[in-house]
Design a protein around this motif. Structure first.
Motif, PDB file in Angstrom:
ATOM      1  N   HIS B 591       0.335  -1.285   0.204  1.00 44.68           N
ATOM      2  CA  HIS B 591       0.180   0.071  -0.173  1.00 44.68           C
ATOM      3  C   HIS B 591       1.313   1.607   0.129  1.00 44.68           C
ATOM      4  N   HIS B 592       0.745   1.958  -0.914  1.00 41.09           N
ATOM      5  CA  HIS B 592       1.039   3.099  -0.698  1.00 41.09           C
ATOM      6  C   HIS B 592       0.703   4.589  -0.356  1.00 41.09           C
ATOM      7  N   ARG B 593       0.893   5.191   0.605  1.00 37.71           N
ATOM      8  CA  ARG B 593       0.778   6.347   0.854  1.00 37.71           C
ATOM      9  C   ARG B 593       1.711   7.388   0.778  1.00 37.71           C
ATOM     10  N   GLU B 594       0.757   8.658   0.826  1.00 36.23           N
ATOM     11  CA  GLU B 594       1.862  10.063   0.337  1.00 36.23           C
ATOM     12  C   GLU B 594       1.528  10.743   1.560  1.00 36.23           C
ATOM     13  N   VAL B 595       2.259  10.982   2.404  1.00 41.32           N
ATOM     14  CA  VAL B 595       1.427  11.881   4.033  1.00 41.32           C
ATOM     15  C   VAL B 595       2.444  13.068   3.733  1.00 41.32           C
ATOM     16  N   THR B 596       1.657  13.976   4.999  1.00 41.74           N
ATOM     17  CA  THR B 596       2.888  14.658   5.326  1.00 41.74           C
ATOM     18  C   THR B 596       3.151  15.090   6.584  1.00 41.74           C
ATOM     19  N   PRO B 597       4.108  15.697   7.371  1.00 43.43           N
ATOM     20  CA  PRO B 597       5.082  15.008   8.235  1.00 43.43           C
ATOM     21  C   PRO B 597       4.397  14.673   9.782  1.00 43.43           C
ATOM     22  N   GLU B 598       2.695  15.376   9.938  1.00 44.24           N
ATOM     23  CA  GLU B 598       2.748  15.215  11.326  1.00 44.24           C
ATOM     24  C   GLU B 598       1.735  13.737  11.291  1.00 44.24           C
ATOM     25  N   PHE B 599       1.401  12.795  10.165  1.00 44.68           N
ATOM     26  CA  PHE B 599       0.415  11.470  10.229  1.00 44.68           C
ATOM     27  C   PHE B 599       0.379  11.105  10.855  1.00 44.68           C
ATOM     28  N   GLY B 610      13.419   4.228  14.448  1.00 46.44           N
ATOM     29  CA  GLY B 610      13.894   5.306  13.719  1.00 46.44           C
ATOM     30  C   GLY B 610      12.803   6.820  14.340  1.00 46.44           C
ATOM     31  N   ARG B 611      12.610   7.857  12.760  1.00 49.83           N
ATOM     32  CA  ARG B 611      11.740   8.715  13.080  1.00 49.83           C
ATOM     33  C   ARG B 611      11.173   9.420  12.220  1.00 49.83           C
ATOM     34  N   ALA B 612       9.483  10.074  12.266  1.00 47.74           N
ATOM     35  CA  ALA B 612       8.853  10.685  11.298  1.00 47.74           C
ATOM     36  C   ALA B 612       9.573  11.281  10.732  1.00 47.74           C
ATOM     37  N   PHE B 613       8.523  11.725   9.302  1.00 52.80           N
ATOM     38  CA  PHE B 613       9.265  12.775   8.729  1.00 52.80           C
ATOM     39  C   PHE B 613       9.078  13.903   8.669  1.00 52.80           C
ATOM     40  N   THR B 614       9.923  15.203   8.119  1.00 50.96           N
ATOM     41  CA  THR B 614       9.672  15.981   9.171  1.00 50.96           C
ATOM     42  C   THR B 614       9.936  17.185   8.153  1.00 50.96           C
ATOM     43  N   ALA B 615       9.590  18.757   8.763  1.00 51.48           N
ATOM     44  CA  ALA B 615       9.442  19.382   7.434  1.00 51.48           C
ATOM     45  C   ALA B 615      10.745  19.457   6.217  1.00 51.48           C
ATOM     46  N   ALA B 616      12.002  19.083   6.772  1.00 51.03           N
ATOM     47  CA  ALA B 616      13.866  19.318   6.040  1.00 51.03           C
ATOM     48  C   ALA B 616      13.400  17.687   5.241  1.00 51.03           C
ATOM     49  N   ASP B 617      12.047  17.169   4.935  1.00 51.62           N
ATOM     50  CA  ASP B 617      12.421  16.156   3.808  1.00 51.62           C
ATOM     51  C   ASP B 617      11.689  16.572   2.516  1.00 51.62           C
ATOM     52  N   ALA B 618      12.408  18.049   2.315  1.00 54.58           N
ATOM     53  CA  ALA B 618      11.516  18.432   0.935  1.00 54.58           C
ATOM     54  C   ALA B 618      11.877  18.064  -0.158  1.00 54.58           C
ATOM     55  N   GLN B 619      11.498  18.473  -1.197  1.00 51.18           N
ATOM     56  CA  GLN B 619      12.207  18.305  -2.228  1.00 51.18           C
ATOM     57  C   GLN B 619      13.483  18.727  -2.599  1.00 51.18           C
ATOM     58  N   GLY B 620      14.244  18.193  -3.625  1.00 48.59           N
ATOM     59  CA  GLY B 620      15.979  17.909  -3.248  1.00 48.59           C
ATOM     60  C   GLY B 620      16.504  17.553  -1.969  1.00 48.59           C
ATOM     61  N   ALA B 621      16.116  16.947  -0.868  1.00 49.25           N
ATOM     62  CA  ALA B 621      16.381  16.701   0.225  1.00 49.25           C
ATOM     63  C   ALA B 621      17.156  15.276  -0.476  1.00 49.25           C
ATOM     64  N   ALA B 682       6.155  15.786  -0.122  1.00 47.40           N
ATOM     65  CA  ALA B 682       7.244  16.840  -0.786  1.00 47.40           C
ATOM     66  C   ALA B 682       7.841  16.067  -1.133  1.00 47.40           C
ATOM     67  N   GLN B 683       8.478  15.140  -1.685  1.00 49.07           N
ATOM     68  CA  GLN B 683       9.566  14.198  -2.082  1.00 49.07           C
ATOM     69  C   GLN B 683       9.126  13.880  -3.299  1.00 49.07           C
ATOM     70  N   HIS B 684       7.107  13.486  -3.592  1.00 49.58           N
ATOM     71  CA  HIS B 684       6.646  12.841  -4.925  1.00 49.58           C
ATOM     72  C   HIS B 684       5.681  13.387  -5.285  1.00 49.58           C
ATOM     73  N   PRO B 685       6.179  14.523  -5.481  1.00 47.96           N
ATOM     74  CA  PRO B 685       5.283  15.566  -5.974  1.00 47.96           C
ATOM     75  C   PRO B 685       3.423  15.734  -6.926  1.00 47.96           C
ATOM     76  N   ASP B 686       4.175  14.473  -7.968  1.00 45.56           N
ATOM     77  CA  ASP B 686       3.441  14.185  -8.964  1.00 45.56           C
ATOM     78  C   ASP B 686       2.620  12.756  -8.720  1.00 45.56           C
ATOM     79  N   HIS B 687       3.271  12.611  -7.334  1.00 43.59           N
ATOM     80  CA  HIS B 687       1.718  10.799  -7.440  1.00 43.59           C
ATOM     81  C   HIS B 687       0.764  11.019  -8.289  1.00 43.59           C
ATOM     82  N   PRO B 688      -0.358   9.982  -8.951  1.00 44.44           N
ATOM     83  CA  PRO B 688      -1.818  10.507  -9.406  1.00 44.44           C
ATOM     84  C   PRO B 688      -2.468   9.878  -7.802  1.00 44.44           C
ATOM     85  N   SER B 689      -2.031   9.338  -6.955  1.00 39.39           N
ATOM     86  CA  SER B 689      -2.686   8.984  -6.139  1.00 39.39           C
ATOM     87  C   SER B 689      -2.832  10.490  -5.495  1.00 39.39           C
TER      88      SER B 689
END
Lengths: 122, 870
Positions: B591-599, B610-621, B682-689
């Motif tokens: 199952h593929h889920r695109e989520v924002t950091p607070e998810f 490990g850790r959750a996503f943070t705002a630092a996990d942006a495009q380009g990082a 933020a790192q996968h902005p054009d995924h159709p989901s």
């Protein structure tokens, strides 16, 4: 006991009226009633045995006719038959029915629905 | 002569059509008249006329006479019931509720099991899904891909029509903000397969469906037609994403299949457009088994052609009915069985009530017998009384039925109600006919049973002034059968309720892996062209999240491409870096889920490591991912997955490797746990989901109280956004459980009522038996028997009978449990503990119901009892 009002039995069904009229001149058994009706109406009214006794049952439940004793039929002396006679109440109901018919006829004549009384040759 | 003999026999047979009472009174005379008439006839023709005339007369007289007796009996029965209002009320109350419940349940069963679904040729309509087989052999139905759709379309030996649908939605600007509307993209063949007859206009032409027509066309619902379609121009048009579509047809509002769609647009699907709902109509005479065997072969050849993506994909067809009902018809059968059992228990009670009345009316029957009424006339009178009683109860039941139906209606699957306009119960002719028939059959059966208990009519009974000392042996036997069967039936009913409650509790208390409390959720549609431009969606999502965050009372906000408790899933193939490409299955579906950091924070999903996503996990990082334990175990069993790399394993596009930064607890979604991975939006902005996202808002108090404020804030962040399906995670959780909870609740209510009725029945039978034996008990007490001995003597028989009922009930509960296990549940249900518990409950009720009247008997002074004997 309070005497029942004959008017409450009206109108009588055609069958009931025929049976009461058949018994008006004396008690009869079932077949004699049938023959009387047939003779009076030139065979136009022909009750079946079942219908006849359905009428008789209702008339005796209403106490308009009653059974008299059973006795052998003079024509068929090996068989006992049940005889019926009209009760005083039955007689007044039949009279009331006649009056009702007479009134209806008078009204029909007044309205010219029916020709004036004229004796037809019989 | 032989002919005449036969004619006489036929005549005798016809006489039997008359009611017996009439026959006894005038039968002989009718025969006499018939014979006399025949004797008077001179020719054989005349004799035949007499025969026919009399026979026809009998055929006319018989029904009239029966009707007249019925009228008398009904009048008499109604008067009798009016004279004994407590009896009438007790019997009506006992019967009315089971009849109401049976009516509603029959309505449900009729809807789910017998009524055809509102599609043409529905018996041949199939839904064809792809089947993904997991490592443990677990099978999961997935929606189809264009590749299998094309392969299915080529099989015109199996299907005479195949069509695919794909979910879409549109957002319309309106006076109250933007409005979201569900739509379906439909493939060629749709018009021939599924839709209802258009109210206005027509279906698509072959050219329109095949893309051969130059103009864009659509079919819309009547609601859309009156609210959004412009009819000012030469042709009615509807603007969708700023493109005008010509509306060629209007479907009734009751039809919204599939997806709750209100707009249908013909299209041809490209290879990337997965998630197709494929429907097909089997050729006449081709059975489902054959089709599924052929589909296995087809899936095999598709897998051989594309081993990289289709190795673990099968194909399976199921009838559209099974697909939509999803087992709801089996639940309906279970509940109908339960309500039938309840009705039987109620009838057994009424038989006992009738029996008590018969016994108390013995004198009346003897008087009527002495006056000439024969036994069959009495039986007829009793059956008529029972019919009148049942008819009154059914009438009362019909008033209660709509109330029960309102509850039962919730058991109709959502798709049927919301997309096909099918509801459980409407009081129609077939329902009334069903109620009338059941009532009549039960009334005749139980009326006869009650009449059979009547003591024999004797003139001597008239000389005494009490009821007979003991009823006939037959009556005692019927009372015994009534107790034993009531106890057994109640036990089965209670056991079934326990099974269902247990099964529901297992579902309810299952650990979901997330905490739905206090979370408001809604969806946003980002499919419009303005949102489709590269890089737009993450920004829109971020703005919406920030706007919602500003609302007072909101604790934290997240967005996700998928809501684990709702709607749909998105699958991707995953490969692990360094995992053997030659292994049994190098890639597998997750199952593929695109989520924002607070998810993870908002839904309370625990990160094991490990850790959750943070705002630092942006495009380009550095590209990162979080996987759940199943993915980790699958790729690196027994090793630490943190720091390892995974990527989407779909070969046609180059997907970057992502470093695993966290391992999350498994989350339960739509019925099962599945391997899942999470990627930052933020790192996968054009995924159709991301064409549709779910906003998840954790609140401090009642989530719905903030709904309006949050919607307004989100709408203000982008006027093209229309939040839809606003609800709470707790409500979604409850919705997924509601059919199970409801059926458990309904069955428990039936079982409780059944138990109550059975207890009343046992009480009644014991009490009336004790009533008859009071003189005996009086003598016993006078000779020194203590209260305990009296209680024992009084309750002994009822207790023995209840014990027998329990034994039969336990056996039956095991059998019923085993059947339920096979047809309804997937878990063990015939749990001995559950049955023992049910047996204990029933036994306690039976004990109470037999001991209470026994105690009352013991408390009666011997003097009082003896006085009754004198």
């Amino acid at each position: 006991m309070k005497k029942p009002d004959p008017e409450t039995y009206l109108p009588l069904s055609a069958g009931a009226f025929d049976v009461l009229v058949a018994l008006a001149d004396g008690e009869k058994h079932g077949y004699a009633i049938l023959k009387d009706i047939r003779r009076r109406t030139d065979g136009k009214t022909h009750l079946t045995a079942g219908a006849l006794y359905a009428v008789i049952k209702r008339l005796s439940d209403d106490e308009l006719v009653e059974e008299s004793d059973e006795r052998p039929d003079p024509a068929l002396d090996d068989e006992r038959r049940r005889y019926y006679r009209i009760t005083p109440l039955g007689r007044s109901v039949a009279r009331a029915e006649m009056r009702r018919m007479e009134d209806a006829l008078t009204l029909a004549r007044a309205k010219k629905l029916f020709p004036r009384a004229s004796r037809t040759g019989d | 002569m032989a002919l005449a003999g036969r004619a006489d026999r036929v005549f005798d047979g016809l006489l039997k059509l008359l009611p017996q009472e009439f026959r006894d009174r005038h039968g002989r005379e009718i025969v006499q008249v018939f014979r006399a008439e025949r004797a008077d006839a001179s020719t054989s023709r005349e004799r035949a006329v007499v025969w026919i005339h009399t026979a026809l007369g009998l055929l006319q007289t018989a029904p009239a006479e029966h009707l007249s007796i019925l009228r008398q009996d009904v009048k008499f029965a109604a008067r009798g019931l009016a004279r004994h209002p407590i009896f009438a009320l007790a019997a009506t109350a006992t019967l009315a509720l089971p009849i109401a419940a049976a009516t509603a349940m029959f309505g449900l069963l009729n809807t789910l099991a017998f009524q055809p679904l509102p599609f043409p040729d529905v018996d041949r309509l199939l839904i064809i899904d792809e089947i993904s087989t997991g490592p443990a052999g677990e099978r999961r139905r997935l929606r189809s891909t264009p590749a299998s759709f094309d392969a299915l379309r080529a099989r015109d030996d199996l299907f005479d029509a195949v069509a695919a649908h794909r979910r879409r939605s549109f957002t319309f600007a309106g006076p109250d903000g933007a409005e979201w509307v569900a739509a379906a993209m439909v493939s060629p063949g749709w018009s021939a397969l599924l839709p209802a007859r258009p109210d206005i206009g027509r279906a698509f032409t072959a050219a329109e469906e095949g893309g051969g027509s130059s103009s864009r066309v659509a079919i819309v619902s009547r609601r859309m037609w009156s609210s959004h379609v412009s009819t000012r121009g030469r042709t009615p048009t509807l603007d969708l994403d700023e493109v005008p579509y010509t509306v060629v047809g209007v479907l009734p509002d009751s039809y919204r299949y599939p997806y709750g769609a209100e707009i249908w647009i013909p299209t041809t699907f490209s290879a990337e457009q997965e998630d197709l709902l494929v429907a097909a109509r089997a050729r006449p005479g081709v059975p489902l088994d054959t089709i599924n065997r052929e589909l296995d072969v087809l899936a095999g050849s598709l897998a051989a052609a594309r081993p990289d993506t289709r190795a673990d994909r099968g194909l399976a067809a199921m009838s559209i009915r099974d697909s939509i009902l999803a087992g709801a018809d089996r639940t309906a059968w279970l509940l109908f069985g339960a309500v039938a059992t309840l009705l039987l228990i109620a009838c057994a009670n009424v038989v006992h009530l009738l029996f008590v009345r018969v016994t108390s009316r013995h004198r009346e029957f003897c008087i009527r017998g002495a006056l000439g009424a024969n036994r069959s006339r009495q039986i007829r009178q009793m059956v008529t009384e029972t019919i009148v009683l049942f008819a009154i109860s059914s009438f009362a039941g019909l008033f209660a039925a709509p109330l029960v139906a309102r509850v039962v209606d919730l058991l109709v699957p959502h798709v049927l109600r919301a997309q096909l306009g099918v509801h459980a119960v409407s009081i129609d002719a077939s329902l009334l006919a069903f109620v009338a028939l059941v009532t009549l059959v039960l009334a005749i059966l139980f009326g006869l049973a009650a009449a059979a208990q009547a003591p024999p009519v004797t003139v001597t009974a008239l000389l005494g002034d009490d009821v007979p000392a003991s009823p006939a042996a037959r009556a005692r036997r019927i009372a015994r059968v009534a107790i034993v069967s009531q106890v057994a039936l109640a036990l089965v009913l209670v056991s079934c309720a326990v099974f269902l409650v247990q099964s529901y509790e297992r579902l309810r208390t299952r650990n979901l892996g997330l905490d739905p409390a206090g979370v408001l959720t809604f969806q946003l549609d980002l499919a419009a062209p303005a949102h489709r431009a590269p890089g737009v969606r993450p920004r829109v999502i971020e703005d919406a999240v920030r706007a919602a965050q500003q609302v007072p009372g909101v604790v934290s906000v997240a967005a996700s491409s998928v809501n684990p408790l709702c709607c749909y899933e998105w699958g991707e193939y995953l490969v692990g870096e360094g995992r053997p490409a030659s292994g049994d299955r190098p890639r597998f579906i997750v199952h593929h889920r695109e989520v924002t950091p607070e998810f993870f924070n908002v839904l309370g999903i625990r990160l094991k490591r490990g850790r959750a996503f943070t705002a630092a996990d942006a495009q380009g990082a550095e590209p990162v991912a979080i996987v759940d334990q199943r993915v980790a175990d699958r790729l690196w069993p027994g090793q630490d997955a943190i720091g390892r790399r995974v990527r989407i394993g779909f070969d046609r596009r180059e997907h970057p490797w992502r470093t695993i930064v966290g391992i999350a607890d498994a989350v339960h979604d739509n019925g099962a746990f599945h391997a899942t991975w999470y990627v930052p939006v933020a790192q996968h902005p054009d995924h159709p989901s991301l064409a549709r996202v779910h906003l998840l808002i954790k609140t401090g108090g009642d989530p719905l109280a903030l709904a309006a404020d949050v919607r307004r804030a989100v709408g203000a962040s982008d006027p093209r956004l229309a939040p839809f399906e606003v609800t709470t995670m707790a409500a979604l959780r409850a919705r997924s459980l509601s059919p199970d909870r409801l059926s458990a609740w309904i069955l428990t209510a039936f079982a409780g009522f059944g138990l109550l009725l059975a207890s009343i029945g046992i009480y009644g039978v014991t009490a009336s038996a004790i009533e008859r034996r009071l003189p005996e008990f009086g003598v016993r007490m006078a000779f020194g028997a203590g209260p305990a001995a009296i209680v024992r003597a009084a309750a002994e028989r009822a207790l023995r009978l209840s014990a027998a009922g329990c034994l039969i009930g336990i056996t039956a509960a095991f059998v019923v449990g085993a059947v339920l296990e096979r047809v309804i549940f997937n878990t063990t249900t015939a749990d001995p503990g559950a049955i023992a518990g049910a047996a204990a409950v029933v036994a306690i009720a039976a004990l109470g119901a037999s001991l209470i009247p026994a105690w009352r008997a013991a408390a009666t002074l011997p003097r009082v009892a003896l006085r009754r004997w004198e």
